[in-house]
Design a protein around this motif. Structure first.
Motif, PDB file in Angstrom:
ATOM      1  N   LEU A 112      39.978  33.028  43.224  1.00 16.02           N
ATOM      2  CA  LEU A 112      40.819  33.680  44.212  1.00 16.02           C
ATOM      3  C   LEU A 112      42.232  33.113  44.200  1.00 16.02           C
ATOM      4  O   LEU A 112      43.212  33.841  44.374  1.00 16.02           O
ATOM      5  CB  LEU A 112      40.187  33.543  45.600  1.00 16.02           C
ATOM      6  CG  LEU A 112      40.652  34.521  46.670  1.00 16.02           C
ATOM      7  CD1 LEU A 112      39.523  34.851  47.641  1.00 16.02           C
ATOM      8  CD2 LEU A 112      41.838  33.970  47.436  1.00 16.02           C
ATOM      9  N   THR A 138      40.636  38.787  39.103  1.00 18.20           N
ATOM     10  CA  THR A 138      39.262  39.101  39.475  1.00 18.20           C
ATOM     11  C   THR A 138      39.171  39.515  40.944  1.00 18.20           C
ATOM     12  O   THR A 138      38.436  40.436  41.297  1.00 18.20           O
ATOM     13  CB  THR A 138      38.353  37.893  39.211  1.00 18.20           C
ATOM     14  OG1 THR A 138      38.414  37.559  37.822  1.00 18.20           O
ATOM     15  CG2 THR A 138      36.911  38.178  39.587  1.00 18.20           C
ATOM     16  N   PHE A 139      39.907  38.798  41.795  1.00 20.24           N
ATOM     17  CA  PHE A 139      39.954  39.107  43.228  1.00 20.24           C
ATOM     18  C   PHE A 139      41.271  39.833  43.537  1.00 20.24           C
ATOM     19  O   PHE A 139      42.344  39.348  43.130  1.00 20.24           O
ATOM     20  CB  PHE A 139      39.923  37.821  44.070  1.00 20.24           C
ATOM     21  CG  PHE A 139      38.631  37.071  44.031  1.00 20.24           C
ATOM     22  CD1 PHE A 139      37.661  37.274  45.009  1.00 20.24           C
ATOM     23  CD2 PHE A 139      38.386  36.125  43.045  1.00 20.24           C
ATOM     24  CE1 PHE A 139      36.470  36.552  44.995  1.00 20.24           C
ATOM     25  CE2 PHE A 139      37.207  35.401  43.018  1.00 20.24           C
ATOM     26  CZ  PHE A 139      36.242  35.626  44.001  1.00 20.24           C
ATOM     27  N   GLU A 162      42.875  39.776  46.226  1.00 17.64           N
ATOM     28  CA  GLU A 162      43.691  38.894  47.059  1.00 17.64           C
ATOM     29  C   GLU A 162      44.594  37.972  46.237  1.00 17.64           C
ATOM     30  O   GLU A 162      45.594  37.442  46.742  1.00 17.64           O
ATOM     31  CB  GLU A 162      42.802  38.020  47.956  1.00 17.64           C
ATOM     32  CG  GLU A 162      41.887  38.785  48.886  1.00 17.64           C
ATOM     33  CD  GLU A 162      40.459  38.889  48.350  1.00 17.64           C
ATOM     34  OE1 GLU A 162      39.526  38.535  49.088  1.00 17.64           O
ATOM     35  OE2 GLU A 162      40.310  39.318  47.183  1.00 17.64           O
ATOM     36  N   THR A 163      44.257  37.784  44.952  1.00 16.57           N
ATOM     37  CA  THR A 163      45.026  36.864  44.109  1.00 16.57           C
ATOM     38  C   THR A 163      46.443  37.368  43.869  1.00 16.57           C
ATOM     39  O   THR A 163      47.328  36.594  43.498  1.00 16.57           O
ATOM     40  CB  THR A 163      44.291  36.641  42.764  1.00 16.57           C
ATOM     41  OG1 THR A 163      42.915  36.352  43.021  1.00 16.57           O
ATOM     42  CG2 THR A 163      44.884  35.474  41.993  1.00 16.57           C
ATOM     43  N   TYR A 167      45.088  44.050  38.700  1.00 16.55           N
ATOM     44  CA  TYR A 167      43.731  43.835  39.214  1.00 16.55           C
ATOM     45  C   TYR A 167      42.730  44.487  38.258  1.00 16.55           C
ATOM     46  O   TYR A 167      42.776  45.680  37.988  1.00 16.55           O
ATOM     47  CB  TYR A 167      43.569  44.423  40.615  1.00 16.55           C
ATOM     48  CG  TYR A 167      42.129  44.398  41.088  1.00 16.55           C
ATOM     49  CD1 TYR A 167      41.462  43.190  41.260  1.00 16.55           C
ATOM     50  CD2 TYR A 167      41.425  45.576  41.319  1.00 16.55           C
ATOM     51  CE1 TYR A 167      40.143  43.144  41.663  1.00 16.55           C
ATOM     52  CE2 TYR A 167      40.100  45.545  41.724  1.00 16.55           C
ATOM     53  CZ  TYR A 167      39.465  44.330  41.893  1.00 16.55           C
ATOM     54  OH  TYR A 167      38.149  44.296  42.280  1.00 16.55           O
ATOM     55  N   ALA A 175      33.628  31.629  39.916  1.00 18.30           N
ATOM     56  CA  ALA A 175      33.832  33.077  40.009  1.00 18.30           C
ATOM     57  C   ALA A 175      32.996  33.857  39.003  1.00 18.30           C
ATOM     58  O   ALA A 175      32.400  34.885  39.344  1.00 18.30           O
ATOM     59  CB  ALA A 175      35.315  33.404  39.841  1.00 18.30           C
ATOM     60  N   ASN A 204      36.066  31.230  46.964  1.00 15.67           N
ATOM     61  CA  ASN A 204      35.212  32.245  46.333  1.00 15.67           C
ATOM     62  C   ASN A 204      33.986  32.528  47.200  1.00 15.67           C
ATOM     63  O   ASN A 204      33.620  33.688  47.438  1.00 15.67           O
ATOM     64  CB  ASN A 204      34.740  31.769  44.958  1.00 15.67           C
ATOM     65  CG  ASN A 204      35.863  31.585  43.953  1.00 15.67           C
ATOM     66  OD1 ASN A 204      36.986  32.037  44.168  1.00 15.67           O
ATOM     67  ND2 ASN A 204      35.575  30.907  42.863  1.00 15.67           N
ATOM     68  N   SER A 214      34.735  34.377  50.460  1.00 19.37           N
ATOM     69  CA  SER A 214      35.024  35.790  50.201  1.00 19.37           C
ATOM     70  C   SER A 214      33.736  36.592  50.047  1.00 19.37           C
ATOM     71  O   SER A 214      33.587  37.687  50.601  1.00 19.37           O
ATOM     72  CB  SER A 214      35.878  35.919  48.923  1.00 19.37           C
ATOM     73  OG  SER A 214      36.072  37.272  48.572  1.00 19.37           O
TER      74      SER A 214
END
Length: 356
Positions: free
Chosen positions: A126, A145-146, A148-149, A160, A264, A294, A297
């Motif tokens: 993240l 991967t997330f 939010e990153t 994304y 992750a 992680n 989330s």
């Protein structure tokens, strides 16, 4: 003329497995593949099992956030690695470099930048790790991967993608896994794993409450290299493995629930396979806290239960496992709603679009 790609990433299996998922797809598309890794990392062992992918080691050093005398000499190892990677990339002339992260990726990304070769980084966690933070200014694209990153990276580079899952994990056989473990098939199966390097904390906690758990579950324990307890070999309903490779899809197919660290790659693989999971993230005392983010989330999304390492005891672990099993259907239903996009194809498209 075939396009050539340099892959890099290592230190732990999590920094290699996306590359392992990419390699067969890249071969299908006609790419020539070269791998640059470290001299001693787990990536050398994993990539060495794959035909047709030459492996070149370069010097690297661990980039620590804490005081250690090695901090004074490791920058020189990194500088040596940058020079070695620069010369290798100059010789190989790839169209693009793809990095999965880890400390070995820093010299390779900088070597690509010095050669004017575009590069793509895939960030699993993240928040970016230290190696990727150093490498990102020199990268062309950063795959996430997330979602939010995006708040933590340069917006015009961010794409994304989601989590890339190895295709072979989806084709395991529970029956093969049962035969491998010599289980009778009368109890639900608990799979416990602590990452590619193992976890002494989780290993010790699980073994301390084995008698209580074995009355309810058959247990598969992937405990890490050198961590097999010889006194428990032959224990009915309990099977230990140091590390698994080809057997992993079958063991995952066999598992009814999983206790895991919160790296992750691992947790997204469990999500894709719809495995109810109890996550025990590495504590901040032993990490930068990425696994905690992680895990939280996934907990918020209803995909996982979380037990903090500080709260891990002989009593709390079996209690959390029992709660997870009781609520397994709710976790599976939440995971079913997570969607079925194709991150691997998206990542391949980003790589092809970035290549010169």
């Amino acid at each position: 003329m075939r396009k050539k790609i340099v892959l890099t990433g290592g230190g732990t299996a999590g920094h290699v497995m996306v590359n392992v998922a990419l390699i067969p797809k890249l071969k299908e598309l006609g790419w020539e593949i070269v791998y640059i890794g470290s001299h001693q990392g787990i990536e050398r062992e994993i990539i060495g099992r794959i035909d047709g992918v030459p492996y070149y080691p370069v010097s690297t050093g661990k980039l620590r956030r804490y005081f250690d005398w090695k901090n004074f000499k490791d920058p020189f190892h990194v500088l040596k690695g940058i020079w070695q990677a620069y010369r290798l990339i100059q010789k190989e002339k790839p169209a693009v470099v793809f990095s999965k992260g880890g400390f070995v990726s820093v010299p390779v990304i900088l070597g690509a930048w010095l050669n004017g070769v575009p590069s793509v980084i895939h960030e699993s966690d993240l928040t970016p790790g230290l190696a990727n933070k150093i490498a990102m200014p020199f990268a062309t694209k950063i795959c996430l991967t997330f979602p939010e990153t995006k708040n933590h990276v340069q917006a015009d580079k961010a794409v994304y993608v989601g989590a890339v899952i190895r295709e072979e994990l989806k084709h395991g056989s529970a029956e093969r896994g049962r035969r491998l473990c010599r289980f009778a098939g009368k109890k639900p199966v608990l799979l416990t794993m602590g990452g590619s390097l193992g976890s002494k904390t989780i290993n010790d906690a699980l073994r301390a409450c084995l008698p209580a758990l074995l009355s309810e579950f058959d247990i598969v324990h992937i405990c890490g290299k050198g961590n097999v307890d010889s006194s428990l070999v032959g224990q009915q309903g309990y099977r230990q493995f140091e590390y698994v490779n080809e057997e992993l899809p079958d063991l995952l197919a066999l598992a009814d629930l999983v206790v895991s660290r919160a790296g992750a790659n691992a947790i997204f693989e469990l999500l894709a396979l719809r495995k109810p999971m109890l996550l025990i993230p590495l504590s901040k005392a032993a990490s930068r806290g990425d696994q905690i983010l992680n895990a939280r989330s996934f907990e918020k999304a209803g995909y996982a239960a979380v037990l903090m390492e500080e709260d891990l005891t002989d009593e709390s672990l079996p209690a959390a496992i029992r709660r997870l099993y009781e609520n397994r259907d709710r976790y599976r239903q939440n995971m079913e709603r997570s969607g079925n996009n194709d991150p691997l194809q998206t990542l391949l498209s980003v790589i092809e679009d970035t290549a010169r």
